[in-house]
Scaffold this motif. Structure first.
Motif, PDB file in Angstrom:
ATOM      1  N   MET A   1       0.861  -1.197   0.000  1.00 41.96           N
ATOM      2  CA  MET A   1       0.000   0.000   0.000  1.00 41.96           C
ATOM      3  C   MET A   1       0.895   1.244   0.000  1.00 41.96           C
ATOM      4  SD  MET A   1      -2.380   0.711   3.410  1.00 41.96           S
ATOM      5  CE  MET A   1      -2.292  -1.020   3.825  1.00 41.96           C
ATOM      6  N   THR A   2       0.764   2.090  -1.026  1.00 38.19           N
ATOM      7  CA  THR A   2       1.576   3.310  -1.084  1.00 38.19           C
ATOM      8  C   THR A   2       0.778   4.457  -0.496  1.00 38.19           C
ATOM      9  OG1 THR A   2       2.306   2.493  -3.207  1.00 38.19           O
ATOM     10  CG2 THR A   2       3.017   4.709  -2.627  1.00 38.19           C
ATOM     11  N   ARG A   3       1.381   5.144   0.446  1.00 37.53           N
ATOM     12  CA  ARG A   3       0.637   6.245   1.073  1.00 37.53           C
ATOM     13  C   ARG A   3       0.784   7.540   0.295  1.00 37.53           C
ATOM     14  NH1 ARG A   3       1.677   6.916   7.264  1.00 37.53           N
ATOM     15  NH2 ARG A   3       0.252   8.652   6.951  1.00 37.53           N
ATOM     16  N   ARG A   4      -0.305   8.269   0.246  1.00 39.72           N
ATOM     17  CA  ARG A   4      -0.255   9.623  -0.324  1.00 39.72           C
ATOM     18  C   ARG A   4       0.583  10.473   0.637  1.00 39.72           C
ATOM     19  NH1 ARG A   4      -3.413  13.866   1.643  1.00 39.72           N
ATOM     20  NH2 ARG A   4      -3.637  15.628   0.221  1.00 39.72           N
ATOM     21  N   ILE A   5       1.629  11.084   0.128  1.00 38.21           N
ATOM     22  CA  ILE A   5       2.462  11.889   1.021  1.00 38.21           C
ATOM     23  C   ILE A   5       1.956  13.329   1.009  1.00 38.21           C
ATOM     24  CG2 ILE A   5       4.797  12.725   1.525  1.00 38.21           C
ATOM     25  CD1 ILE A   5       4.411   9.741   2.099  1.00 38.21           C
ATOM     26  N   SER A   6       1.513  13.740   2.184  1.00 33.63           N
ATOM     27  CA  SER A   6       0.957  15.091   2.306  1.00 33.63           C
ATOM     28  C   SER A   6       1.991  16.008   2.947  1.00 33.63           C
ATOM     29  CB  SER A   6      -0.290  15.019   3.176  1.00 33.63           C
ATOM     30  OG  SER A   6       0.044  14.383   4.393  1.00 33.63           O
ATOM     31  N   LYS A   7       1.689  17.289   2.916  1.00 32.28           N
ATOM     32  CA  LYS A   7       2.534  18.271   3.616  1.00 32.28           C
ATOM     33  C   LYS A   7       2.469  17.963   5.099  1.00 32.28           C
ATOM     34  CE  LYS A   7       2.258  22.909   2.871  1.00 32.28           C
ATOM     35  NZ  LYS A   7       3.294  23.609   2.143  1.00 32.28           N
ATOM     36  N   SER A   8       3.593  18.078   5.766  1.00 31.27           N
ATOM     37  CA  SER A   8       3.534  17.752   7.187  1.00 31.27           C
ATOM     38  C   SER A   8       3.294  19.009   8.022  1.00 31.27           C
ATOM     39  CB  SER A   8       4.827  17.031   7.540  1.00 31.27           C
ATOM     40  OG  SER A   8       5.474  17.620   8.588  1.00 31.27           O
ATOM     41  N   LEU A   9       2.565  18.849   9.098  1.00 30.84           N
ATOM     42  CA  LEU A   9       2.388  19.960  10.038  1.00 30.84           C
ATOM     43  C   LEU A   9       2.377  19.407  11.452  1.00 30.84           C
ATOM     44  CD1 LEU A   9      -0.842  19.749  10.835  1.00 30.84           C
ATOM     45  CD2 LEU A   9      -1.138  21.018   8.746  1.00 30.84           C
ATOM     46  N   ARG A  10       2.487  20.320  12.396  1.00 30.60           N
ATOM     47  CA  ARG A  10       2.510  19.866  13.789  1.00 30.60           C
ATOM     48  C   ARG A  10       1.313  20.404  14.542  1.00 30.60           C
ATOM     49  NH1 ARG A  10       6.985  17.425  15.808  1.00 30.60           N
ATOM     50  NH2 ARG A  10       6.611  18.090  17.938  1.00 30.60           N
ATOM     51  N   VAL A  14       2.528  16.675  18.183  1.00 26.97           N
ATOM     52  CA  VAL A  14       2.267  15.565  17.253  1.00 26.97           C
ATOM     53  C   VAL A  14       2.463  15.994  15.793  1.00 26.97           C
ATOM     54  CG1 VAL A  14       0.494  13.944  16.438  1.00 26.97           C
ATOM     55  CG2 VAL A  14       0.652  14.484  18.870  1.00 26.97           C
ATOM     56  N   THR A  15       3.232  15.185  15.056  1.00 28.38           N
ATOM     57  CA  THR A  15       3.411  15.457  13.620  1.00 28.38           C
ATOM     58  C   THR A  15       2.309  14.762  12.836  1.00 28.38           C
ATOM     59  OG1 THR A  15       5.788  15.553  13.939  1.00 28.38           O
ATOM     60  CG2 THR A  15       5.034  15.272  11.677  1.00 28.38           C
ATOM     61  N   VAL A  16       1.730  15.507  11.937  1.00 30.91           N
ATOM     62  CA  VAL A  16       0.634  14.986  11.115  1.00 30.91           C
ATOM     63  C   VAL A  16       1.039  15.119   9.649  1.00 30.91           C
ATOM     64  CG1 VAL A  16      -1.713  15.491  10.326  1.00 30.91           C
ATOM     65  CG2 VAL A  16      -1.185  15.545  12.776  1.00 30.91           C
ATOM     66  N   PHE A 165      -1.566  31.292   3.926  1.00 31.34           N
ATOM     67  CA  PHE A 165      -1.673  30.369   5.052  1.00 31.34           C
ATOM     68  C   PHE A 165      -1.717  28.949   4.508  1.00 31.34           C
ATOM     69  CE2 PHE A 165      -4.063  28.028   8.329  1.00 31.34           C
ATOM     70  CZ  PHE A 165      -3.329  28.389   9.454  1.00 31.34           C
ATOM     71  N   ASP A 166      -0.817  28.098   5.003  1.00 28.92           N
ATOM     72  CA  ASP A 166      -0.835  26.723   4.497  1.00 28.92           C
ATOM     73  C   ASP A 166      -0.807  25.668   5.602  1.00 28.92           C
ATOM     74  OD1 ASP A 166       1.738  26.955   5.369  1.00 28.92           O
ATOM     75  OD2 ASP A 166       2.684  26.349   3.482  1.00 28.92           O
ATOM     76  N   LEU A 167      -1.063  26.094   6.840  1.00 32.92           N
ATOM     77  CA  LEU A 167      -1.132  25.098   7.926  1.00 32.92           C
ATOM     78  C   LEU A 167      -2.547  24.508   7.925  1.00 32.92           C
ATOM     79  CD1 LEU A 167       0.717  27.076  10.735  1.00 32.92           C
ATOM     80  CD2 LEU A 167       1.610  25.240   9.307  1.00 32.92           C
ATOM     81  N   ILE A 168      -2.815  23.793   6.851  1.00 34.28           N
ATOM     82  CA  ILE A 168      -4.195  23.360   6.604  1.00 34.28           C
ATOM     83  C   ILE A 168      -4.300  21.843   6.681  1.00 34.28           C
ATOM     84  CG2 ILE A 168      -6.024  23.277   4.842  1.00 34.28           C
ATOM     85  CD1 ILE A 168      -4.842  25.881   3.688  1.00 34.28           C
ATOM     86  N   LYS A 169      -5.403  21.411   7.266  1.00 40.41           N
ATOM     87  CA  LYS A 169      -5.772  19.991   7.272  1.00 40.41           C
ATOM     88  C   LYS A 169      -7.214  19.980   6.787  1.00 40.41           C
ATOM     89  CE  LYS A 169      -5.970  17.999  11.393  1.00 40.41           C
ATOM     90  NZ  LYS A 169      -6.209  16.969  12.416  1.00 40.41           N
ATOM     91  N   LEU A 170      -7.630  18.887   6.183  1.00 39.94           N
ATOM     92  CA  LEU A 170      -8.991  18.872   5.630  1.00 39.94           C
ATOM     93  C   LEU A 170      -9.741  17.622   6.052  1.00 39.94           C
ATOM     94  CD1 LEU A 170      -7.797  19.788   2.112  1.00 39.94           C
ATOM     95  CD2 LEU A 170      -9.659  21.021   3.163  1.00 39.94           C
ATOM     96  N   SER A 171     -11.037  17.769   6.201  1.00 40.11           N
ATOM     97  CA  SER A 171     -11.883  16.581   6.342  1.00 40.11           C
ATOM     98  C   SER A 171     -13.164  16.812   5.564  1.00 40.11           C
ATOM     99  CB  SER A 171     -12.193  16.292   7.816  1.00 40.11           C
ATOM    100  OG  SER A 171     -12.960  17.335   8.357  1.00 40.11           O
ATOM    101  N   LEU A 172     -13.702  15.736   5.005  1.00 39.60           N
ATOM    102  CA  LEU A 172     -14.945  15.827   4.218  1.00 39.60           C
ATOM    103  C   LEU A 172     -15.818  14.664   4.654  1.00 39.60           C
ATOM    104  CD1 LEU A 172     -12.333  16.565   2.166  1.00 39.60           C
ATOM    105  CD2 LEU A 172     -14.241  17.232   0.735  1.00 39.60           C
ATOM    106  N   LYS A 173     -16.541  14.859   5.730  1.00 32.05           N
ATOM    107  CA  LYS A 173     -17.271  13.735   6.319  1.00 32.05           C
ATOM    108  C   LYS A 173     -18.750  13.739   5.937  1.00 32.05           C
ATOM    109  CE  LYS A 173     -14.393  13.716  10.514  1.00 32.05           C
ATOM    110  NZ  LYS A 173     -14.400  13.636  11.970  1.00 32.05           N
ATOM    111  N   ALA A 174     -19.259  12.546   5.698  1.00 25.30           N
ATOM    112  CA  ALA A 174     -20.698  12.378   5.471  1.00 25.30           C
ATOM    113  C   ALA A 174     -21.135  11.137   6.238  1.00 25.30           C
ATOM    114  CB  ALA A 174     -20.975  12.206   3.977  1.00 25.30           C
ATOM    115  N   PRO A 192      -2.302  19.370  -1.455  1.00 29.22           N
ATOM    116  CA  PRO A 192      -1.177  18.642  -0.857  1.00 29.22           C
ATOM    117  C   PRO A 192      -1.329  18.453   0.658  1.00 29.22           C
ATOM    118  CG  PRO A 192      -0.607  20.955  -1.125  1.00 29.22           C
ATOM    119  CD  PRO A 192      -2.028  20.828  -1.594  1.00 29.22           C
ATOM    120  N   TYR A 193      -2.434  18.879   1.223  1.00 30.98           N
ATOM    121  CA  TYR A 193      -2.545  18.954   2.686  1.00 30.98           C
ATOM    122  C   TYR A 193      -2.939  17.620   3.316  1.00 30.98           C
ATOM    123  CZ  TYR A 193      -2.526  23.788   1.274  1.00 30.98           C
ATOM    124  OH  TYR A 193      -2.170  24.965   0.691  1.00 30.98           O
ATOM    125  N   PRO A 194      -2.610  17.443   4.606  1.00 32.67           N
ATOM    126  CA  PRO A 194      -3.034  16.210   5.293  1.00 32.67           C
ATOM    127  C   PRO A 194      -4.554  16.107   5.396  1.00 32.67           C
ATOM    128  CG  PRO A 194      -1.761  17.658   6.780  1.00 32.67           C
ATOM    129  CD  PRO A 194      -1.783  18.321   5.450  1.00 32.67           C
TER     130      PRO A 194
END
Ligand code: SF4
Length: 350
Positions: A1-10, A14-16, A165-174, A192-194
């Motif tokens: 399984m190859t992981r999508r490599i996202s931009k890292s942030l803290r 904790v590193t995300v 501003f690029d310290l962004i994380k995203l979620s798209l929940k349903a 590119p964000y986590p």
């Protein structure tokens, strides 16, 4: 399984993203204004393996409690803010490690810009948390739901990027698992964000665990996802437990023992369900990432137990204790649990 490599942030300590281990999140279910109860629950969450905790901030009093809570816990905390941008500003002021905003209900660009400026000043990441249920009905009403969620997220991303501003994380929940999967798959290629994964309002533990495992598990298997939260109508430690089971089943994280137990059938000569439940209860106190097998008979037992670090295969009134597939002792049924636990305890010393 190859992981999508996202931009890292803290987020706090904790590193995300950026290939870091997938982070397990949960949310407190206490009244955030009640500092003592909330701190207690965060400590329980930390003990059960939660790595980042989100707190609802419904009003000013809750926002004001955050400073006191922050001082008393070591888990990074994220303030969950809806409707009122001033609560986000107050949360930042209180020293939270992350913010979650819902673009469906904080829409004024000027307000978002003020939050972004304050977050940037403090180096605090913001999660753009799109929820299918709170998309404005007037927003691209003709488009399929997953597309609407993606458009809403992208609109907010572009706006924040324009503010540098690029310290962004995203979620798209349903709630709908297929919609959730489609939305995440689409956004994964566009930014590119986590990504923080979850299936929202998943339900009571049994159904909720299955819905979450299917939704989150499919995405993780496709390499998508940097943090996860299993939403359950239950104590938040249940959410953490299920989250780790999902991660463990895909070989993405290790935590505590994994119990392999046969379903039992007409060949079983002991009450394997009661035995497995008892072993599972006792394993709650074990932190070693080991595989423990509890098998009902000698037909599949020894074979299945071969893979396990420690196991028991039961026969009539007795059980054979295995270690890496090798029988190390045979014990009477009433001593089975004790003997198995003793073998587990001795794992480090042999
Ligand atoms: S291990 Fe034995 S008792 Fe358990 S399900 Fe298989 S055949 Fe049945």
């Amino acid at each position: 399984m190859t992981r999508r490599i996202s931009k890292s942030l803290r987020i706090g300590k904790v590193t995300v993203g950026g290939g870091a281990p997938i982070v397990v999140q949960s949310m407190t279910k206490t009244d955030t204004r009640d500092v003592k109860a909330t701190v207690n629950q965060i400590k329980q969450l930390e003990d059960c393996g939660c790595e980042i905790v989100r707190l609802a901030v419904p009003d000013r009093e809750a926002a004001q409690s955050l400073a006191a809570i922050r001082k008393r816990v070591s888990l990074p905390i994220i303030a969950d803010v809806h409707f009122d941008y001033r609560l986000a500003l107050a949360a930042l002021e209180a020293g939270v490690d992350g913010l979650r905003l819902n673009p469906g209900n904080i829409k004024e660009k000027e307000q978002i810009a003020r939050i972004v400026a304050a977050a940037k000043e403090r180096n605090v990441p913001i999660r753009i948390g799109v929820n299918a249920g709170s998309l404005p009905a007037t927003f691209e009403p003709e488009a399929p739901l997953a597309d609407r969620m993606v458009s809403m997220a992208l609109q907010q991303v572009r706006f924040m990027e324009d503010l540098n501003f690029d310290l962004i994380k995203l979620s798209l929940k349903a709630f709908d698992v297929a919609t959730t999967i489609q939305a995440y798959q689409m956004i994964a290629d566009k930014v590119p964000y986590p990504l923080h994964l979850g299936v929202t309002e998943a339900g009571l533990p049994r159904a909720g665990a299955v819905r979450s495992a299917v939704g989150i598990g499919i995405l993780l298997y496709q390499g998508i996802g940097d943090t996860i939260r299993v939403s359950l109508t239950a104590h938040p430690c249940e959410e953490v437990f299920v989250a780790y089971e999902i991660l463990k089943s895909l070989g993405l994280r290790e935590r505590g023992p994994t119990l392999v137990s046969c379903p039992s059938c007409g060949r079983a000569e002991v009450d394997i369900i009661a035995l497995a439940e008892e072993v599972s209860r006792r394993l709650e106190k074990v932190s070693k990432p080991i595989k423990v097998a509890v098998m009902g008979c000698v037909v599949n037992g020894p074979g299945e137990a071969k893979d396990a670090d420690v196991g028991i295969a039961c026969g009539k009134g007795k059980g054979a204790i295995f270690r890496k597939g090798r029988v190390v002792s045979t014990v009477r049924e009433e001593n089975a649990v004790k003997a198995l636990m003793a073998e587990i305890t001795s794992l480090d010393t042999k």
